[in-house]
Design an enzyme around this catalytic site. Structure first.
Site, short mmCIF file in Angstrom:
data_model
loop_
_atom_site.label_atom_id
_atom_site.label_comp_id
_atom_site.label_asym_id
_atom_site.label_seq_id
_atom_site.Cartn_x
_atom_site.Cartn_y
_atom_site.Cartn_z
N SER A 157 93.04 71.10 18.60
CA SER A 157 93.74 70.90 17.32
C SER A 157 94.21 69.45 17.28
O SER A 157 94.44 68.84 18.34
CB SER A 157 94.96 71.83 17.26
OG SER A 157 95.83 71.44 16.22
N TYR A 167 102.57 75.62 20.90
CA TYR A 167 101.23 75.52 20.29
C TYR A 167 100.60 74.18 20.65
O TYR A 167 99.45 74.13 21.11
CB TYR A 167 101.31 75.69 18.76
CG TYR A 167 99.95 75.68 18.10
CD1 TYR A 167 99.12 76.79 18.15
CD2 TYR A 167 99.48 74.54 17.45
CE1 TYR A 167 97.85 76.77 17.56
CE2 TYR A 167 98.22 74.51 16.86
CZ TYR A 167 97.41 75.64 16.92
OH TYR A 167 96.16 75.61 16.35
N1 LIG Z 1 93.49 77.03 10.76
C1 LIG Z 1 93.91 75.82 11.17
O1 LIG Z 1 94.53 75.06 10.41
C2 LIG Z 1 93.61 75.36 12.58
C3 LIG Z 1 93.85 74.02 12.88
C4 LIG Z 1 93.59 73.56 14.17
C5 LIG Z 1 93.08 74.44 15.10
N2 LIG Z 1 92.88 75.75 14.78
C6 LIG Z 1 92.35 76.63 15.81
O2 LIG Z 1 91.15 77.19 15.34
C7 LIG Z 1 90.93 78.44 16.02
C8 LIG Z 1 90.58 79.50 15.00
O3 LIG Z 1 91.72 79.69 14.17
P1 LIG Z 1 91.63 80.20 12.66
O4 LIG Z 1 92.43 79.27 11.85
O5 LIG Z 1 90.23 80.48 12.30
O6 LIG Z 1 92.51 81.54 12.77
P2 LIG Z 1 92.21 83.08 12.48
O7 LIG Z 1 91.47 83.23 11.20
O8 LIG Z 1 93.49 83.76 12.68
O9 LIG Z 1 91.18 83.47 13.67
C9 LIG Z 1 91.61 83.58 14.99
C10 LIG Z 1 90.51 84.29 15.77
O10 LIG Z 1 90.95 84.37 17.15
C11 LIG Z 1 90.75 85.69 17.58
N3 LIG Z 1 91.73 86.04 18.61
C12 LIG Z 1 93.07 85.95 18.57
N4 LIG Z 1 93.62 86.46 19.68
C13 LIG Z 1 92.58 86.86 20.47
C14 LIG Z 1 92.50 87.51 21.72
N5 LIG Z 1 93.60 87.81 22.44
N6 LIG Z 1 91.28 87.80 22.21
C15 LIG Z 1 90.16 87.52 21.49
N7 LIG Z 1 90.17 86.91 20.31
C16 LIG Z 1 91.39 86.62 19.78
C17 LIG Z 1 90.93 86.55 16.35
O11 LIG Z 1 90.21 87.76 16.51
P3 LIG Z 1 90.85 89.23 16.76
O12 LIG Z 1 92.19 89.24 16.14
O13 LIG Z 1 89.86 90.15 16.11
O14 LIG Z 1 90.85 89.36 18.25
C18 LIG Z 1 90.27 85.69 15.28
O15 LIG Z 1 88.89 85.94 15.23
C19 LIG Z 1 92.21 78.72 16.80
O16 LIG Z 1 92.02 78.35 18.15
C20 LIG Z 1 93.22 77.82 16.14
O17 LIG Z 1 94.29 77.50 16.99
C21 LIG Z 1 93.12 76.24 13.54
#
Ligand SMILES: NC(=O)c1ccc[n+]([C@@H]2O[C@H](COP(=O)([O-])OP(=O)(O)OC[C@H]3O[C@@H](n4cnc5c(N)ncnc54)[C@H](OP(=O)(O)O)[C@@H]3O)[C@@H](O)[C@H]2O)c1
Length: 260
Positions: A141, A154
């Site tokens: 991130s 985080y």
């Molecule tokens: N959105 C942003 O602004 C942003 C910015 C920077 C970085 N990120 C990073 O991008 C990545 C994806 O985030 P997103 O924004 O797409 O969020 P999201 O839509 O909430 O997706 C998160 C994913 O992680 C999975 N997950 C969570 N806990 C888990 C566990 N214990 N075991 C296996 N899978 C798990 C969830 O699947 P299940 O719940 O089905 O397990 C879901 O598929 C994350 O690492 C996040 O920190 C996001």
């Protein structure tokens, strides 16, 4: 580089960035292995991909569980073939509170966001070393570049991912294995949908996925985006604490209660 006839494993494919990246890779002819806890969501994505002529396999795993994660990734390899690309994307976002300290949330977040990446890598790296080829990528991130008030846990988890990938990249430089750390700014997903504060330069997940896949095709070492948020986050590193606190105050004071 093309992803046609390659095999990719994506953790956290049941939602948001992982879901969209899986669709983009599959549309390019890549067989995608989808991992997360919510099987119904993975099956929905896999059937969309198959209906569009692509190839997908699904497995359920909680990335905080080492053996479960490694075994699940091995099942994807058995179904699809040797893994060419891992995108360790699973992650959660929880605030860091101090009065009282929310130790349970912070402990769990570090295990999902950091150890979850390391365990997924364990599922693919031995075979990549044998084959002398492969690509390890993880979603860090832009928060990795600055400890933000209310987000210490985080930011620390994402900094851990970033420097872990950096070290691996140097260690693997003569072994035929590429390593990419991806640092997004704000992307519109279920993770950020709960935020009530303004999110500068918010990008849609499908646009983010297109950009991520292009960066993966170029085997970039580090991919920071969008560029304006990158400049903003990197500039924060040079500002005095009082000014950072003032800039961030609207953000931390209006945090919603922790989700999930
Ligand atoms: N959105 C942003 O602004 C942003 C910015 C920077 C970085 N990120 C990073 O991008 C990545 C994806 O985030 P997103 O924004 O797409 O969020 P999201 O839509 O909430 O997706 C998160 C994913 O992680 C999975 N997950 C969570 N806990 C888990 C566990 N214990 N075991 C296996 N899978 C798990 C969830 O699947 P299940 O719940 O089905 O397990 C879901 O598929 C994350 O690492 C996040 O920190 C996001």
């Amino acid at each position: 580089m093309s992803f046609a006839n390659q095999v990719a494993v994506i953790t956290g494919a049941s939602s948001g960035i992982g879901w969209e990246v899986a669709k983009v890779l599959a549309a390019q002819g890549c067989a995608v292995g989808l991992l997360a806890r919510r099987m119904d969501r993975l099956e929905e994505l896999a059937s969309d991909i198959r209906a569009a002529g692509g190839q997908a396999a699904t497995v359920q795993a909680d990335v905080t569980q080492r053996q479960e994660t490694v075994a699940a990734i091995h099942r994807l390899r058995d179904a699809l073939g040797p893994v060419d690309l891992l995108l360790a994307n699973s992650g959660i976002g929880k605030p860091t509170e101090i009065e009282p300290m929310n130790m349970g949330d912070v402990d769990y977040m570090i295990r999902v966001n950091f150890l979850g990446v390391v365990y997924a890598i364990e599922g693919v790296l031995p075979e990549m070393l044998e084959r002398k080829k492969g690509h390890l990528a993880a979603i860090s991130s832009l928060g990795a570049y600055k400890g933000l008030p209310g987000e210490s846990g985080y930011c620390a988890s994402k900094a851990a991912v970033h420097v872990y990938m950096e070290g691996l990249r140097i260690q693997l430089r003569t072994r035929g294995i590429a390593v990419t750390s991806i640092c997004p700014g704000f992307i519109k997903t279920p993770m950020t949908d709960v935020n009530t504060f303004p999110m500068p330069f918010l990008m849609t997940a499908d646009k983010a996925a297109q950009k991520i896949v292009r960066a993966l095709a170029k085997r970039k070492k580090v991919y920071n985006f969008p560029w304006r948020t990158t400049v903003l986050m990197k500039s924060l590193r040079w500002l005095p604490d009082w000014l950072v606190a003032r800039i961030i105050s609207g953000y931390t004071e209006h945090r919603p209660p922790p989700a999930g």
